[in-house]
Design a protein around this motif. Sequence first.
Motif, PDB file in Angstrom:
ATOM      1  N   ASP A   5       0.858  -1.196   0.000  1.00  0.00           N
ATOM      2  CA  ASP A   5       0.000   0.000   0.000  1.00  0.00           C
ATOM      3  C   ASP A   5       0.891   1.243   0.000  1.00  0.00           C
ATOM      4  O   ASP A   5       1.701   1.396  -0.887  1.00  0.00           O
ATOM      5  N   ASN A   6       0.770   2.072   1.031  1.00  0.00           N
ATOM      6  CA  ASN A   6       1.585   3.295   1.063  1.00  0.00           C
ATOM      7  C   ASN A   6       2.713   3.187   2.094  1.00  0.00           C
ATOM      8  O   ASN A   6       3.178   4.187   2.623  1.00  0.00           O
ATOM      9  N   LYS A   7       3.155   1.946   2.369  1.00  0.00           N
ATOM     10  CA  LYS A   7       4.258   1.737   3.297  1.00  0.00           C
ATOM     11  C   LYS A   7       5.476   1.223   2.552  1.00  0.00           C
ATOM     12  O   LYS A   7       5.381   0.243   1.803  1.00  0.00           O
ATOM     13  N   LEU A 126       6.967  -0.411  18.637  1.00  0.00           N
ATOM     14  CA  LEU A 126       7.576  -0.792  17.356  1.00  0.00           C
ATOM     15  C   LEU A 126       9.105  -0.803  17.380  1.00  0.00           C
ATOM     16  O   LEU A 126       9.728  -1.398  16.512  1.00  0.00           O
ATOM     17  N   TYR A 127       9.708  -0.110  18.336  1.00  0.00           N
ATOM     18  CA  TYR A 127      11.162   0.041  18.318  1.00  0.00           C
ATOM     19  C   TYR A 127      11.858  -1.322  18.317  1.00  0.00           C
ATOM     20  O   TYR A 127      11.431  -2.219  19.041  1.00  0.00           O
ATOM     21  N   PRO A 128      12.890  -1.546  17.480  1.00  0.00           N
ATOM     22  CA  PRO A 128      13.711  -0.608  16.725  1.00  0.00           C
ATOM     23  C   PRO A 128      13.269  -0.298  15.297  1.00  0.00           C
ATOM     24  O   PRO A 128      14.061   0.162  14.480  1.00  0.00           O
ATOM     25  N   ILE A 129      11.990  -0.539  14.986  1.00  0.00           N
ATOM     26  CA  ILE A 129      11.458  -0.011  13.721  1.00  0.00           C
ATOM     27  C   ILE A 129      10.981   1.406  14.007  1.00  0.00           C
ATOM     28  O   ILE A 129      10.288   1.652  14.984  1.00  0.00           O
ATOM     29  N   ILE A 130      11.381   2.317  13.135  1.00  0.00           N
ATOM     30  CA  ILE A 130      10.913   3.697  13.250  1.00  0.00           C
ATOM     31  C   ILE A 130      10.155   4.030  11.970  1.00  0.00           C
ATOM     32  O   ILE A 130      10.656   3.806  10.859  1.00  0.00           O
ATOM     33  N   ALA A 131       8.928   4.524  12.140  1.00  0.00           N
ATOM     34  CA  ALA A 131       8.078   4.881  11.002  1.00  0.00           C
ATOM     35  C   ALA A 131       8.159   6.394  10.783  1.00  0.00           C
ATOM     36  O   ALA A 131       7.971   7.165  11.716  1.00  0.00           O
ATOM     37  N   TYR A 132       8.467   6.773   9.564  1.00  0.00           N
ATOM     38  CA  TYR A 132       8.564   8.180   9.190  1.00  0.00           C
ATOM     39  C   TYR A 132       7.448   8.523   8.221  1.00  0.00           C
ATOM     40  O   TYR A 132       7.247   7.802   7.238  1.00  0.00           O
ATOM     41  N   ARG A 133       6.724   9.597   8.486  1.00  0.00           N
ATOM     42  CA  ARG A 133       5.706  10.073   7.548  1.00  0.00           C
ATOM     43  C   ARG A 133       6.411  10.672   6.341  1.00  0.00           C
ATOM     44  O   ARG A 133       7.444  11.325   6.479  1.00  0.00           O
ATOM     45  N   GLY A 134       5.831  10.472   5.162  1.00  0.00           N
ATOM     46  CA  GLY A 134       6.402  11.046   3.954  1.00  0.00           C
ATOM     47  C   GLY A 134       6.306  12.565   3.959  1.00  0.00           C
ATOM     48  O   GLY A 134       5.315  13.126   4.421  1.00  0.00           O
ATOM     49  N   TYR A 136       6.462  14.379   1.178  1.00  0.00           N
ATOM     50  CA  TYR A 136       5.748  14.801  -0.025  1.00  0.00           C
ATOM     51  C   TYR A 136       4.765  13.718  -0.440  1.00  0.00           C
ATOM     52  O   TYR A 136       5.013  12.938  -1.342  1.00  0.00           O
ATOM     53  N   GLY A 137       3.665  13.623   0.266  1.00  0.00           N
ATOM     54  CA  GLY A 137       2.655  12.628  -0.083  1.00  0.00           C
ATOM     55  C   GLY A 137       2.260  11.782   1.108  1.00  0.00           C
ATOM     56  O   GLY A 137       2.871  11.838   2.175  1.00  0.00           O
ATOM     57  N   ASP A 138       1.229  10.973   0.889  1.00  0.00           N
ATOM     58  CA  ASP A 138       0.682  10.147   1.951  1.00  0.00           C
ATOM     59  C   ASP A 138       1.340   8.771   1.930  1.00  0.00           C
ATOM     60  O   ASP A 138       0.828   7.833   1.320  1.00  0.00           O
ATOM     61  N   TYR A 139       2.496   8.665   2.540  1.00  0.00           N
ATOM     62  CA  TYR A 139       3.169   7.374   2.644  1.00  0.00           C
ATOM     63  C   TYR A 139       4.011   7.358   3.917  1.00  0.00           C
ATOM     64  O   TYR A 139       4.234   8.395   4.541  1.00  0.00           O
ATOM     65  N   GLU A 140       4.437   6.146   4.295  1.00  0.00           N
ATOM     66  CA  GLU A 140       5.299   5.977   5.461  1.00  0.00           C
ATOM     67  C   GLU A 140       6.504   5.144   5.079  1.00  0.00           C
ATOM     68  O   GLU A 140       6.393   4.189   4.312  1.00  0.00           O
ATOM     69  N   ARG A 141       7.650   5.507   5.626  1.00  0.00           N
ATOM     70  CA  ARG A 141       8.871   4.720   5.472  1.00  0.00           C
ATOM     71  C   ARG A 141       9.127   4.010   6.796  1.00  0.00           C
ATOM     72  O   ARG A 141       9.163   4.646   7.843  1.00  0.00           O
TER      73      ARG A 141
END
Length: 196
Positions: A5-7, A126-134, A136-141
């Motif tokens: 999806d957007n991940k 979630l750590y050590p996973i870190i989710a970053y909001r995009g 420029y757009g609706d996505y997460e890294r």
Amino acid sequence: MIIIDNKIISDDIVEAQFVCDLTKCKGGCCEEGDAGAPLTEEELKEVENNYDAIKPYLTQEAINHVEKHGKYYHDQEFGWVTPVLPQDNEICAYAFREKNGLIKCAFEQAYNEGKIKWKKPISCHLYPIIAYRGKYGDYERLNYEPRKTLCSPACKLGKQLKVPVYQFLKEPLIRKYGEEFYSILEKVVASQEKEM
């Protein structure tokens, strides 16, 4: 990388191995960092609603700090975060240290004892996973970012037990993104392993 999806999921989340070794790190991620634990807008209400239930677990110093400075604050870089105690090595105000030195989360302790229904901030879970909001757009890294020294015992234990990061963090990944997301992730990983 894997895209669902957007991940956008970094390869390390699938390839690296990790299992928290609290006997070695003592929960040090609750006091080592540049700010308190990041909070979502929805979690601000959880902190407010559950504060009275977790208050008995807090040190007097933490209670004084929270009641003087607030239950959370807005950091320019990280957004909404939990308060930290500068006089106690920047430990999260909602953490407490047991006699053996192990740091525990007051929210999680109250949750485990059936006193509240919210476990803890998802960023901690979630750590050590870190989710970053995009930007420029609706996505997460989603990136795998263990602390080099603090998390080295967890990386070592993960390798010994052969547990990939995404499997170790199955519960928080499902909590944040849902069962369907995790099921798709497992299928993608299985198909990649067949191709190898």
